[in-house]
Design a protein around this motif. Structure first.
Motif, PDB file in Angstrom:
ATOM      1  N   GLN A 108      64.283  53.179  42.221  1.00 36.83           N
ATOM      2  CA  GLN A 108      63.242  52.540  41.433  1.00 36.83           C
ATOM      3  C   GLN A 108      62.480  53.596  40.630  1.00 36.83           C
ATOM      4  N   LEU A 128      51.503  42.403  41.993  1.00 37.81           N
ATOM      5  CA  LEU A 128      52.572  42.842  42.891  1.00 37.81           C
ATOM      6  C   LEU A 128      53.738  41.853  42.877  1.00 37.81           C
ATOM      7  N   GLU A 129      53.442  40.565  42.851  1.00 41.11           N
ATOM      8  CA  GLU A 129      54.499  39.544  42.776  1.00 41.11           C
ATOM      9  C   GLU A 129      55.277  39.678  41.474  1.00 41.11           C
ATOM     10  N   SER A 183      60.344  44.168  35.313  1.00 38.88           N
ATOM     11  CA  SER A 183      60.036  45.585  35.152  1.00 38.88           C
ATOM     12  C   SER A 183      59.142  45.757  33.923  1.00 38.88           C
ATOM     13  N   ARG A 235      57.709  42.540  41.469  1.00 35.88           N
ATOM     14  CA  ARG A 235      58.923  42.301  42.262  1.00 35.88           C
ATOM     15  C   ARG A 235      59.998  41.604  41.429  1.00 35.88           C
ATOM     16  N   ARG A 236      59.553  40.857  40.392  1.00 35.59           N
ATOM     17  CA  ARG A 236      60.484  40.058  39.586  1.00 35.59           C
ATOM     18  C   ARG A 236      60.819  40.682  38.231  1.00 35.59           C
ATOM     19  N   ASP A 244      62.289  53.047  47.711  1.00 26.94           N
ATOM     20  CA  ASP A 244      63.487  52.819  46.909  1.00 26.94           C
ATOM     21  C   ASP A 244      63.650  53.945  45.897  1.00 26.94           C
ATOM     22  N   ALA A 254      55.945  51.172  47.714  1.00 26.91           N
ATOM     23  CA  ALA A 254      57.203  50.470  47.449  1.00 26.91           C
ATOM     24  C   ALA A 254      58.181  51.365  46.689  1.00 26.91           C
TER      25      ALA A 254
END
Length: 132
Positions: A84, A45-46, A52, A49-50, A81, A77
């Motif tokens: 996304q 998950l981290e 793709s 977030r940074r 958005d 998530a």
């Protein structure tokens, strides 16, 4: 994978077993893919977030945050958005019981591949998800 028609892809492999991560990464890199790995759902998950990715290969049974829980959080998530893009998620698991496959789909995963699998089965599953 090139023969399956999606070309080189950016993949995230999530598995708590280091040997599984290494074997899968090596196989995918030999096919021309760029591969990042995570040892659990929280790390994945981290990373998401940074960075793709084109496809997520996600183990089902991991300590802490399971594959289905990770997939559900990713889908939540994405729904927040609308800009996304939807990340295709392929479950990789030794658990082939019908209720396990159903749990994959209920959590928002797009496919299920039983371990151990043949390279051509993985390629076919990835190609199918890439063309959704």
């Amino acid at each position: 994978m090139r023969e399956a028609g999606i070309g080189a892809a950016r993949l995230l492999v999530v598995d708590d077993n280091k040997v599984n991560r290494l074997l899968l990464t090596r196989s995918l890199e030999l096919q021309g893919h760029r591969v990042a790995t995570a040892e659990n759902g929280r790390v994945a998950l981290e990373m998401l977030r940074r960075e793709s990715f084109d496809l997520l290969l996600l183990d089902m049974e991991m300590p802490g945050l399971s594959g289905p829980d990770t997939a559900a959080l990713i889908r939540a998530a994405e729904s927040e958005d609308p800009e996304q893009p939807r990340l295709p998620i392929l479950a990789l698991t030794a658990n082939t019981r019908p209720e396990a496959v159903e749990a994959c789909m209920r959590s928002g995963m797009d496919g299920h591949l039983a371990k151990p699998f043949e390279r051509q089965d993985l390629e076919a599953s990835m190609a199918r998800l890439a063309h959704m």
